[in-house]
Design a protein around this motif. Structure first.
Motif, PDB file in Angstrom:
ATOM      1  N   PRO A 177     116.183 -45.408 -61.584  1.00 58.73           N
ATOM      2  CA  PRO A 177     116.017 -43.957 -61.770  1.00 58.73           C
ATOM      3  C   PRO A 177     116.270 -43.505 -63.207  1.00 58.73           C
ATOM      4  O   PRO A 177     115.618 -42.575 -63.688  1.00 58.73           O
ATOM      5  CB  PRO A 177     117.030 -43.340 -60.799  1.00 58.73           C
ATOM      6  CG  PRO A 177     117.964 -44.434 -60.430  1.00 58.73           C
ATOM      7  CD  PRO A 177     117.188 -45.695 -60.536  1.00 58.73           C
ATOM      8  N   VAL A 178     117.206 -44.160 -63.897  1.00 59.82           N
ATOM      9  CA  VAL A 178     117.466 -43.802 -65.305  1.00 59.82           C
ATOM     10  C   VAL A 178     116.221 -44.038 -66.143  1.00 59.82           C
ATOM     11  O   VAL A 178     115.814 -43.184 -66.943  1.00 59.82           O
ATOM     12  CB  VAL A 178     118.658 -44.611 -65.856  1.00 59.82           C
ATOM     13  CG1 VAL A 178     118.710 -44.511 -67.385  1.00 59.82           C
ATOM     14  CG2 VAL A 178     119.972 -44.106 -65.262  1.00 59.82           C
ATOM     15  N   THR A 179     115.590 -45.194 -65.955  1.00 63.50           N
ATOM     16  CA  THR A 179     114.384 -45.513 -66.724  1.00 63.50           C
ATOM     17  C   THR A 179     113.273 -44.510 -66.449  1.00 63.50           C
ATOM     18  O   THR A 179     112.598 -44.039 -67.376  1.00 63.50           O
ATOM     19  CB  THR A 179     113.903 -46.935 -66.384  1.00 63.50           C
ATOM     20  OG1 THR A 179     114.930 -47.873 -66.712  1.00 63.50           O
ATOM     21  CG2 THR A 179     112.645 -47.284 -67.161  1.00 63.50           C
ATOM     22  N   ILE A 180     113.081 -44.156 -65.184  1.00 64.63           N
ATOM     23  CA  ILE A 180     112.022 -43.211 -64.823  1.00 64.63           C
ATOM     24  C   ILE A 180     112.295 -41.839 -65.440  1.00 64.63           C
ATOM     25  O   ILE A 180     111.405 -41.226 -66.049  1.00 64.63           O
ATOM     26  CB  ILE A 180     111.913 -43.097 -63.289  1.00 64.63           C
ATOM     27  CG1 ILE A 180     111.400 -44.411 -62.699  1.00 64.63           C
ATOM     28  CG2 ILE A 180     110.989 -41.943 -62.898  1.00 64.63           C
ATOM     29  CD1 ILE A 180     111.444 -44.459 -61.185  1.00 64.63           C
ATOM     30  N   VAL A 181     113.523 -41.353 -65.307  1.00 64.35           N
ATOM     31  CA  VAL A 181     113.859 -40.016 -65.816  1.00 64.35           C
ATOM     32  C   VAL A 181     113.740 -39.966 -67.335  1.00 64.35           C
ATOM     33  O   VAL A 181     113.151 -39.028 -67.899  1.00 64.35           O
ATOM     34  CB  VAL A 181     115.273 -39.613 -65.368  1.00 64.35           C
ATOM     35  CG1 VAL A 181     115.741 -38.356 -66.105  1.00 64.35           C
ATOM     36  CG2 VAL A 181     115.317 -39.378 -63.863  1.00 64.35           C
ATOM     37  N   VAL A 182     114.302 -40.956 -68.018  1.00 65.67           N
ATOM     38  CA  VAL A 182     114.289 -40.957 -69.485  1.00 65.67           C
ATOM     39  C   VAL A 182     112.863 -41.080 -70.018  1.00 65.67           C
ATOM     40  O   VAL A 182     112.465 -40.364 -70.956  1.00 65.67           O
ATOM     41  CB  VAL A 182     115.182 -42.088 -70.026  1.00 65.67           C
ATOM     42  CG1 VAL A 182     115.008 -42.227 -71.537  1.00 65.67           C
ATOM     43  CG2 VAL A 182     116.642 -41.821 -69.690  1.00 65.67           C
ATOM     44  N   ALA A 183     112.068 -41.981 -69.426  1.00 67.05           N
ATOM     45  CA  ALA A 183     110.682 -42.157 -69.883  1.00 67.05           C
ATOM     46  C   ALA A 183     109.866 -40.893 -69.638  1.00 67.05           C
ATOM     47  O   ALA A 183     109.089 -40.458 -70.502  1.00 67.05           O
ATOM     48  CB  ALA A 183     110.050 -43.346 -69.166  1.00 67.05           C
ATOM     49  N   ALA A 184     110.033 -40.274 -68.469  1.00 67.50           N
ATOM     50  CA  ALA A 184     109.293 -39.048 -68.167  1.00 67.50           C
ATOM     51  C   ALA A 184     109.685 -37.924 -69.121  1.00 67.50           C
ATOM     52  O   ALA A 184     108.824 -37.153 -69.581  1.00 67.50           O
ATOM     53  CB  ALA A 184     109.550 -38.631 -66.718  1.00 67.50           C
ATOM     54  N   ALA A 185     110.975 -37.818 -69.437  1.00 67.55           N
ATOM     55  CA  ALA A 185     111.432 -36.778 -70.366  1.00 67.55           C
ATOM     56  C   ALA A 185     110.842 -36.998 -71.755  1.00 67.55           C
ATOM     57  O   ALA A 185     110.445 -36.035 -72.426  1.00 67.55           O
ATOM     58  CB  ALA A 185     112.953 -36.769 -70.427  1.00 67.55           C
TER      59      ALA A 185
END
Length: 539
Positions: free
Chosen positions: A422-430
């Motif tokens: 989830p960290v990777t998804i959130v950071v990349a999307a941001a």
């Protein structure tokens, strides 16, 4: 297993965060036309005056407006220079060249002439030796430099958290496009936001991490973040206090007492009280008597009606916190609003559903504050000044809420639970959303919102200093670099055994030695009975 360099030397996480954040903020600084940011002409004049020893201006016949005698080629920022304000279809080609104005003295006006001078003293110095647009961009970059430091502090804190692998995701959610945009402008709201985010991160690290040998540096970072953020605007000390109290609510009272007994902590607290005391005194004796610029909206309502009106505007404030750039004339693509709202909703639902006891209490306190602070600060003066609150004013509380609620959620779950996906998804999307927001704003000032993106490449388009490729490359490298650094820190924390995260030598007496003797328990929260038992000296 060899620890990541970021974990072995948290200073490298600080430097990486600072460098890439400077590229992001600097990209905004260079790509935005002069006088295109909210209230920037007033803030620029105040900064130029402050570094020349003028801490307040001469009163004028307009409420809240003060006058300063400054060189015209750096201070005549209204009128024709602000031709894009509230004109979203007008490109920045309408602006004259600021450097063409003479350097003779000019009666420059500012609506923030009596504001706290600390921020302006930190960013105004480039105007002492630069002229024209270069002076404005120089002051913006000085502001970007300070904001970059606070991003570096957050990464530095993240690299030291035993159960903080999710922190970089919450930083990505907290720093909305509006927050990064302000970070590159001449506006104390920017350092107020990044300073409060750094404050929340370091405060959490201090109260939940018992590494006594690092307490001095952490306490220093906490004091610096709180003092700079607390001296940004009139309401800033309130925001700083709210965040500190919320973080303290996440630990038992005995932990708070233990910290207060530490010399490093009470020294930092004493310095912070002096710094915030200056802010409070300045507001009470200088800023408040000078007054504020009244709203152009003719409504002048009583307290009760103003509270209802302000609460009803909560949705608008939320949109503005995500991003309405320029002088409220540059909206972002709908997917950015939807995506950011989904990220915030994901956090709020997760915190309310899974955060336990003290973590839930702290999260709810900041959520309620985020909802009520606009009413509490605006309603008492609505009859005099009208409705002057903007969503960006709530961002300091918002960033604190996101970080505290997010970390509270993680601390309420199993210590071995993995957060890397989830960290990777959130950071990349941001990061993608930040780049899209930057491109949207650049198109708006280059050719106006009515023309397609491809027209930015035409000959009649306005271009930022250095050109489109340079400023876009600057921003993209910064955004991607921050994302990669943050994800790397998060993954390194999850790969490294808990014992290896506590390799520094303890100091501070019997309690620290007992803690060092039982590192296996340090993955627990400070409220764990196992840890509390280890703190008691043998009978």
């Amino acid at each position: 297993m060899t620890k990541s360099l970021f974990l072995r030397r948290p200073s490298t996480a600080f430097l990486a965060g600072w460098f890439f954040a400077l590229l992001v903020f600097g990209g905004w600084s260079i790509a935005s036309p002069v006088s295109s940011a909210p209230d920037e002409p007033s803030h620029a004049v105040k900064a130029e005056a402050t570094v020349r020893g003028m801490f307040t201006g001469a009163p004028t016949d307009q409420v809240g407006i003060e006058s300063f005698s400054l060189p015209r080629d750096i201070s005549d920022l209204g009128g024709a220079m602000a031709c894009t304000a509230a004109q979203p279809t007008t490109s920045a080609l309408c602006q004259p060249d600021l450097g063409m104005f003479p350097s003779s003295e000019f009666a420059a006006t500012s609506g923030v002439g009596s504001y706290n001078p600390v921020y302006y003293a930190l960013v105004g110095w480039p105007s002492l030796f630069l002229e024209g647009d270069e002076a404005i961009i120089g002051m913006r970059l000085a502001s970007a430099l300070i904001n970059g430091v606070f991003i570096g502090v957050m990464f530095w804190a993240a690299a030291q958290m035993t159960r903080g692998s999710s922190l970089v995701a919450w930083i990505a959610v907290a720093l909305t496009p509006m927050a990064t945009y302000l970070g590159g402008m001449i506006n104390p709201n920017g350092v107020e936001i990044t300073g409060c985010a750094a404050l929340a991160s370091v405060a959490w690290l201090i109260v939940h991490d018992r590494a006594a040998s690092r307490l001095a540096s952490r306490a220093s970072m906490l004091a610096a973040s709180g003092i700079v953020a607390g001296n940004a605007r009139s309401a800033s000390p309130l925001f700083v206090a709210l965040i500190v109290v919320a973080v303290l609510l996440t630990v038992p009272l005995e932990r708070v007492r233990e910290l207060i007994r530490r010399r490093q902590v009470w020294i930092a607290a004493g310095v912070s009280v002096l710094g915030l005391g200056f802010a409070a005194v300045w507001t009470a004796l200088v800023a408040a008597p000078a007054g504020f610029i009244p709203s152009s909206d003719p409504a002048r309502d009583g307290i009760a009606q103003a509270v209802v009106h302000t609460l009803g505007a909560t949705e608008n404030y939320g949109t503005e916190m995500i991003g309405v750039l320029g002088w409220f004339d540059t909206g972002l693509p709908q997917p950015v609003y939807f995506g950011w709202t989904a990220g915030i909703g994901f956090l709020v639902i997760g915190a309310l559903a899974f955060a336990r006891r003290r973590f839930l209490l702290a999260s709810v306190v900041l959520m309620i504050a985020l909802l009520l602070v606009p009413s509490l600060l605006q309603a008492p003066s609505a009859a005099t000044y009208g409705y002057i609150w903007q969503g960006r004013y709530s961002l300091p509380v918002f960033v604190g809420m996101v970080i505290v609620a997010g970390l509270g959620w993680q601390h309420s779950r199993r210590p071995d639970e993995r957060w890397s996906r989830p960290v990777t998804i959130v950071v990349a999307a941001a990061a993608v959303a930040q780049i899209v927001s930057f491109a949207t704003a650049y198109r708006r000032f280059s050719v106006g919102v009515a023309r397609p993106f491809r027209d930015v490449l035409t000959g009649d388009a306005w271009q930022a200093p250095g050109g489109l490729v340079f400023v876009t490359g600057l921003f993209v490298v910064g955004a991607v670099g921050l994302a990669i650094t943050g994800i790397s820190i998060s993954q390194a924390l999850e790969r490294t055994p808990a014992d290896d995260l506590w390799s520094d030598e303890p100091s501070g007496g019997l309690s620290a030695r007992l803690e060092h003797a039982a590192p296996a328990h340090r993955q627990d929260s400070v409220e764990s009975p196992v840890v509390r038992a280890a703190e008691r000296p043998p009978s």
